[in-house]
Design an enzyme around this catalytic site. Structure first.
Site, short mmCIF file in Angstrom:
data_model
loop_
_atom_site.label_atom_id
_atom_site.label_comp_id
_atom_site.label_asym_id
_atom_site.label_seq_id
_atom_site.Cartn_x
_atom_site.Cartn_y
_atom_site.Cartn_z
N CYS A 135 0.82 -1.21 0.00
CA CYS A 135 0.00 0.00 0.00
C CYS A 135 0.86 1.26 0.00
O CYS A 135 0.38 2.34 -0.37
CB CYS A 135 -0.94 0.00 1.20
SG CYS A 135 -0.12 -0.04 2.80
N GLU A 199 7.81 -0.34 11.41
CA GLU A 199 6.64 -1.23 11.34
C GLU A 199 7.05 -2.62 10.87
O GLU A 199 8.00 -2.78 10.10
CB GLU A 199 5.57 -0.62 10.43
CG GLU A 199 6.00 -0.41 8.98
CD GLU A 199 5.45 -1.47 8.05
OE1 GLU A 199 4.81 -2.41 8.55
OE2 GLU A 199 5.67 -1.36 6.84
N GLY A 200 6.32 -3.62 11.32
CA GLY A 200 6.74 -5.00 11.12
C GLY A 200 6.17 -5.70 9.90
O GLY A 200 6.72 -6.70 9.45
N LYS A 279 -5.09 -9.71 5.92
CA LYS A 279 -4.08 -9.45 6.95
C LYS A 279 -4.24 -8.06 7.56
O LYS A 279 -4.19 -7.89 8.77
CB LYS A 279 -2.68 -9.61 6.36
CG LYS A 279 -2.36 -11.02 5.89
CD LYS A 279 -1.00 -11.09 5.21
CE LYS A 279 -0.72 -12.48 4.68
NZ LYS A 279 0.58 -12.54 3.93
#
EC number: 1.2.1.70
Length: 537
Positions: A135, A199-200, A279
């Site tokens: 995204c 972020e993961g 997800k």
């Protein structure tokens, strides 16, 4: 490139500004200009995390004016083959360089990655390829037989796919080459180039690129190894710097943004709707729970995914609605989160106008928080008086929280990135001499076979037993191996001895000259010729 410290916001239109003032920095023909220690370049932009906002802005302006972007440079480079090995390159755009309106036109759904890789590797000057489309970014990693021609082919492919003219694309694209491209991927995997620093989810997406590429056969040895090393770097950064602690994800930022826009007294009583149970959608539910939400309606094509979320998350009431009831569910919601893979908008201005008004207690406005790329909600929905749309580009105001602490951890992460980069470069350098080793062995073996045949003819093969013939062949092979052992040892470049890479390459070039071996440049040209002939058949 020197150690970088944070993800930099690349300025759109850097190409035009760079043309007029970049003559001196472009001299030398390098694709990527060096940046000051502690800085980072993206499309000619350098940002230091230890500088204030004013200093960062000044650094960006100076760097933008002082650098010829790689995409401009490849256009003016000599159109011939200059390198002795293929180039690794990344070309793409991200939340830092392009608006969502452009990113969504280039987005490639995960199930289409293998097809994209196949199309890219069919280009005349592209040997390997990988696609990382999320995204927040759309990046293409390639091994180019000719870097300027290869990049031109990739830009044309992107233009054809998106319908965006190549000249317009270049205003937003960035391009990095060889070690800079590798460092960029390692930083992406570590979360250092994300909108949400640390972020993961991006690490999981990098892993998926490897799985997808292996299925399509497009990830050759260079890109496959680079992505696997990027995964290692990403894991190490998260384990050794704890950069992910306190970090927000796109999903959590979306929830935070929605709550920021709601009246404080009504946050927990707002009616929440989630469209899409993938997800990202699952993470939205998780963060709604963390904020104290007790109920969420989930619209999805099938009930199985919703049941799986319900089974895992017991602290919230999850109500399933089929896709056919999406608009009815939206009519009953105060906040609508959208996270689907739909390539066409689910909500247009007409849809929003048909929805009932929201109570004044909730601010009188229905919130659409769209974290999908391509977007699920048209921007024109905000033209409706009782509706507001927020997309991934609107999350920046949320991610500023805890940013300073994560920037310090990002500086620590650069040490790890550099270590892993050196390991990858050493591995790739070790491949530099492989063609010469193969050619030298082949050259020696041809001579051995020819002389052996002459010897056997003189002796008379009828007078030799099989054992005697085998012994003579083994003798000739042994002599060749003994003679080659010394030269081949001097072509080793795996860190097992004190020889430097420069010394090893000098040895390689000397052997190429002494034995009139074909150069690697000729091999690259042969590969290009084969690809061109294949495409014409």
């Amino acid at each position: 490139m020197m150690a970088s410290t944070t993800s930099a916001t690349a300025a759109g239109g850097a190409f035009a500004a760079a043309k007029t003032r970049a003559g001196s920095s472009a001299a030398g023909g390098g694709a990527c200009a060096r940046v000051a220690a502690g800085g980072r370049r993206r499309s000619g932009v350098v940002v230091r995390c230890d500088a204030g906002v004013e200093a960062q802005a000044q650094a960006q302006a100076v760097a933008k004016a002082a650098s010829v972007a790689a995409l401009e440079q490849f256009k003016i480079s000599a159109d011939r083959y200059m390198k002795e090995r293929s180039s690794i390159a990344v070309i793409g755009l991200s939340v830092h360089t392009a608006p969502v309106e452009m990113r969504e036109k280039l987005a490639v759904a995960e199930e289409l990655w293998p097809r994209a890789i196949s199309e890219l590797t069919s280009l005349n000057h592209i040997e390997e390829a990988a696609v990382l489309s999320t995204c927040n970014r759309m990046e293409i990693y390639v091994v180019a037989l000719s870097w300027n021609r290869g990049i031109r082919e990739v830009v044309d492919w992107m233009s054809k796919k998106s319908g965006i003219p190549a000249s317009e694309l270049r205003e937003h694209l960035f391009m990095l080459r060889d070690s800079d491209a590798t460092r960029h991927l390692f930083e992406v995997s570590a979360g250092l180039d994300s909108l949400v620093l640390g972020e993961g989810q991006i690490l999981a997406q990098v892993k998926q690129v490897v799985r997808s590429g292996q299925n399509s056969g497009g990830l050759g040895k260079n890109i496959d190894r680079m992505f696997k090393d990027a995964i290692t770097a990403g894991k190490r950064v998260r384990c050794e710097t704890n950069i992910s602690s306190g970090a927000v994800s796109v999903s959590s930022a979306a929830v935070e943004l929605a709550l920021m826009k709601l009246p404080k007294s009504e946050c927990l009583s707002a009616r929440m709707l989630l469209i899409g149970a993938g997800k990202m959608g699952k993470l939205v539910v998780k963060h709604l729970i963390a904020k104290g939400c007790k109920k969420v309606v989930v619209v999805n094509r099938s009930v199985e995914r919703v049941d799986a979320i319900r089974e895992e998350m017991k602290d919230i009431e999850i109500v399933y609605r089929p896709l056919t009831e999406m608009y009815e569910a939206a009519a009953e919601a105060d906040v609508v989160f959208t996270s689907t893979a739909s390539e066409t908008p689910l909500f247009t201005k007409e849809h929003a106008e048909a929805l009932p008004a929201i109570s004044d207690a909730m601010g009188g406005v229905r919130l659409f928080v769209d974290i999908s790329v391509p977007r699920n909600v048209s921007a024109c929905v905000s033209e409706v008086g009782h509706a507001r749309v927020y997309n991934v580009d609107d999350l920046k105001e949320v991610v500023e929280a805890n940013k300073e602490d994560r920037l310090r951890k990002a500086m620590e992460a650069q040490t790890i990135i550099t270590q892993e980069l050196k390991r990858f470069e050493a591995w790739r350098d070790s491949l530099e001499t492989v063609p010469t080793i193969k050619k030298l062995r082949s050259y020696a073996d041809r001579i051995r076979a020819s002389e052996l045949e002459k010897c056997l003819q003189k002796i008379g093969e009828d007078s030799l037993t099989k054992k005697m013939r085998r012994s003579i062949e083994e003798l000739s092979t042994g002599i060749v191996n003994k003679l080659l052992h010394g030269p081949l040892q001097h072509l080793r470049c795996d860190g097992s001895d004190s020889r430097t890479l420069d010394e090893t390459l000098e040895n390689m070039h000397a052997l190429n000259r002494m034995f009139s071996l074909d150069t690697e440049k000729a091999i690259i040209e042969q590969k290009i010729k084969a690809k061109v002939e294949k495409s014409q058949n």
